[in-house]
Design an enzyme around this catalytic site. Structure first.
Site, PDB file in Angstrom:
ATOM      1  N   ASP A  30     -13.045  51.304 -20.618  1.00 48.79           N
ATOM      2  CA  ASP A  30     -12.086  50.674 -19.721  1.00 48.79           C
ATOM      3  C   ASP A  30     -11.930  51.644 -18.549  1.00 48.79           C
ATOM      4  OD1 ASP A  30     -10.270  49.109 -18.436  1.00 48.79           O
ATOM      5  OD2 ASP A  30      -8.973  48.773 -20.165  1.00 48.79           O
TER       6      ASP A  30
HETATM    7  C1  BGC Z   1      -8.195  46.788 -17.348  1.00 42.49           C
HETATM    8  C2  BGC Z   1      -9.473  46.014 -17.623  1.00 42.49           C
HETATM    9  C3  BGC Z   1     -10.139  45.674 -16.314  1.00 42.49           C
HETATM   10  C4  BGC Z   1     -10.420  46.964 -15.559  1.00 42.49           C
HETATM   11  C5  BGC Z   1     -11.110  46.761 -14.218  1.00 42.49           C
HETATM   12  C6  BGC Z   1      -8.441  47.992 -16.462  1.00 42.49           C
HETATM   13  O1  BGC Z   1      -7.245  48.563 -16.057  1.00 42.49           O
HETATM   14  O2  BGC Z   1      -7.601  47.196 -18.560  1.00 42.49           O
HETATM   15  O3  BGC Z   1      -9.179  44.855 -18.353  1.00 42.49           O
HETATM   16  O4  BGC Z   1     -11.308  44.939 -16.537  1.00 42.49           O
HETATM   17  O5  BGC Z   1      -9.193  47.633 -15.320  1.00 42.49           O
HETATM   18  O6  BGC Z   1     -10.227  46.237 -13.284  1.00 42.49           O
END
Ligand code: BGC
Length: 653
Positions: free
Chosen positions: A222
């Site tokens: 993530d």
């Molecule tokens: C989120 C993800 C997301 C990623 C990219 C993270 O903060 O938890 O779900 O895909 O950011 O924006």
């Protein structure tokens, strides 16, 4: 493929880390540059692709939230949504969509519940699998997220989720397991720790993912979930996102000390993904027009809206309708990385109702400001106008200042002002219909007794008003059912009372998540899991069970005893009677939504495989079926069981 290439060690290190916010490092032209984008209910792509910007984003088709999608109880709609999103991705030259999220709704307060399917792993897995198949049928990849136990937001960056092995296996992992059958191109690890180990370094759970669930793609972090790049690489994380200058500097500085085998393995996986994206990009052809994609968004909302209460007022009869409340005139979505910017201007509810033949007019009343505060706007005038009409439709809910990524809700009631508006308008109106626009369970106990009808519109995407209008006027017969329990109050939810501090969240309720708890312990709820009303009336009959191979075929009839055709989502629960190990009272193991014409009958047959009867034995490290007596329960919802029958299951299973 960009030809045969041998990357230098430096190039390999750079390739296992992103080049910027959304793309991979191209190894000086030897690797295809692929683009990833949020997801999952519409494309969110900053206009400037090098930034993480949450405001200046492209406009795209805004589909309903995953909560709404799962409330349709029709995984084929997940396939359609995925296919439609695949088309959106092709239009924007996106290679991988960052979704679906399959985390389990352990806590009603989780700020991101609207992005997830259910409190039940079977439901979450069934929808995620078809969603992935839909997106990937368009030669666009997916990212199954957030692996795993990201069931709250507030402490997601540092807290450890303390979960026993059996609960992990039975509640928090099965949706990932099922979704892996569709071979998502990537799996995204979560920020949190599980049992003391950060998920970006969790070799043990990565092993389960690879060796048991057969996942063969790239494990991506993530965004900023990696705290130690080397430890993550060694644990089996393949691609660190996004680009982090300090991390890359450190990794390059210790290049010679890195585990070569681990580096080669991850670099090869990222290169294979780049090759796959390149090869698949050549096969991409958009096959849906904008109108067709919009139709998918509308259909999902029409199938996912849940009629929670109806004391004879719906569908609306001829007469004057007064429409009020903020969500009647503007979009309500959850906030964060999934916040889509709709390509279509908001259609006010009063206009949508008028288009469906209703005599409706809008007047301002309660208005949200920020978080859980609203102001009462022109409530006094609204009360006077409501008194002159036959029905008031009051729209209330939680905007993205209440439900959003990186924070949890403090409580699950509407703002005091909205509750006050409901009381005032209930008093003034001949009939009051409350329409709720939110992404997670709301405690309605303060006011539900005063409403004549309550409709759950959720975060309904760009066709929310059209769909709500069609349900209110009876053009669409509501068929959505909840996929999460609405408790009577937050204190009733065991996970909300479980121990937590800055460092840990203890999942002491174990398997007793959602209906598994309320059911087992006989605790009353506002609306049970699986609940939703229809304008039709259905009766269930003729349950038969027959053993087939190592499973059981369950068949029954659903009869529509009313004068109006409608859809019914039937739920098959399994209960072990002669149990030797703890099991929740019953668990959902199959479901089917069918259309039944007025006064007609439909036969439903569903197969329960061996796994439907199994529990995870930690002692044996295996799914285990104990010979004994089981009961199959056919539910209209988790509380209302229509049919039940026992069956002996032998050692041959
Ligand atoms: C989120 C993800 C997301 C990623 C990219 C993270 O903060 O938890 O779900 O895909 O950011 O924006």
């Amino acid at each position: 493929m960009k030809g045969k290439r041998e990357l230098t060690k430096e190039q390999k290190i750079r390739s296992v880390m992103g080049a910027d916010f959304w793309t991979n490092y191209d190894a000086d032209g030897s690797l295809y540059t692929f683009v990833v984008s949020d997801g999952p209910v519409g494309l969110r792509q900053p206009l400037d692709r090098t930034s993480s910007e949450q405001k200046d984003c492209i406009r795209s088709v805004a589909y309903p939230s995953f909560q709404i999608l799962s409330q349709s109880w029709d995984p084929e709609l997940a396939y359609e949504m995925g296919k439609s999103l695949g088309n959106d991705c092709i239009e924007q030259k996106v290679d991988i969509l960052l979704g679906p999220g399959v985390n389990i709704k352990r806590l009603p307060t989780n700020g991101r519940n609207f992005e997830y399917f259910s409190e039940d792993p079977y439901v979450a897995g069934a929808f995620a699998k078809r969603y992935i198949e839909g997106v990937q049928s368009m030669h666009v990849g997916t990212s199954l997220k957030h692996f795993c136990c990201n069931s709250s937001e507030i402490s997601r960056q540092w807290a450890s989720m303390e979960v026993d092995e059996r609960t992990l296996r039975e509640i928090y992992l099965p949706a990932f397991e099922k979704a892996c059958e569709a071979q998502p191109w990537t799996v995204m690890c979560s920020y949190n720790l599980v049992n003391g180990v950060r998920m970006s370094e969790n070799a043990k759970l990565y092993r389960v993912l690879r060796e048991e669930f057969g996942f063969d793609g790239v494990i991506v972090s993530d965004w900023d979930a990696v705290k130690d790049s080397e430890a993550s690489l060694n644990a089996g994380l393949n691609w660190e996102m996004p680009y982090n200058e300090a991390h890359q500097r450190e990794m390059l500085a210790k290049a010679e000390k890195l585990d070569e085998k681990k580096l080669d393995e991850s670099a090869a996986r990222v290169a294979a993904l780049a090759d796959k994206c390149e090869a698949e990009s050549k096969l991409r052809r958009q096959d849906m027009t904008l109108q067709e994609r919009r139709a998918v968004a509308q259909k999902i909302e029409e199938e996912g809206i849940v009629l929670l209460k109806n004391e004879g007022v719906l569908p609306l009869k001829a007469g004057k309708v007064f429409v009020t409340g903020a969500p009647a005139v503007r979009y309500y979505f959850g906030g964060g990385s999934s916040n889509v910017y709709p390509e279509r201007d908001f259609e006010p509810l009063a206009e949508a109702l008028a288009a469906e033949g209703a005599n409706a007019e809008y007047g301002e009343s309660v208005w949200e400001t920020n978080g859980h505060q609203s102001h009462l706007g022109n409530l006094k005038e609204a009360v006077l106008r409501a008194a002159q009409k036959d029905v008031t439709v009051l729209c209330v809910g939680e905007p993205n200042t209440c439900e959003y990524e990186s924070a949890d809700r403090q409580q699950i009631r509407l703002s005091k002002e909205e509750e006050a508006a409901i009381h005032a308008l209930a008093e003034a109106s001949e009939k009051l219909v409350v329409v709720v626009y939110a992404g997670a369970a709301i405690d309605m106990s303060d006011w539900i007794g005063e409403a004549d009808a309550v409709l759950w519109a959720g975060y309904g995407g760009e066709f929310v008003s059209r769909a709500v209008a069609r349900v209110l006027t009876g053009k669409v017969n509501p068929s959505g059912k909840l996929t999460e329990t609405f408790p009577l109050s937050l204190e009733d939810v065991p996970a909300e009372n479980a121990y937590r501090d800055e460092a840990v969240m203890v999942y002491s309720e174990g398997l007793n998540v959602g209906y598994r708890y309320f059911d087992t312990f006989g605790v009353p709820v506002l609306f049970p899991f699986g609940y939703g009303l229809s304008y039709s009336r259905f009766e269930y009959k003729n349950l038969t069970l027959s053993k087939e191979g190592d499973g059981v075929m369950v068949s029954f009839d659903i009869e529509n005893v009313s004068d109006i055709g409608g859809k019914e989502a039937a739920q098959v629960y399994v209960r072990e009677i002669t149990k030797e190990v703890y099991r929740p009272y019953k668990e959902l193991k199959a479901f089917k939504k069918v259309f039944v014409g007025a006064k007609e009958k439909v036969h439903v047959a569903l197969f329960l495989d061996r796994r439907a009867f199994a529990y995870y034995s930690v002692a044996r490290d295996a799914w285990t079926v104990k010979p004994g007596v089981f009961e199959i329960l056919i539910g209209k919802n988790a509380e209302q069981v229509a049919l039940r029958k026992k069956i002996a299951i032998g050692c041959d299973m």
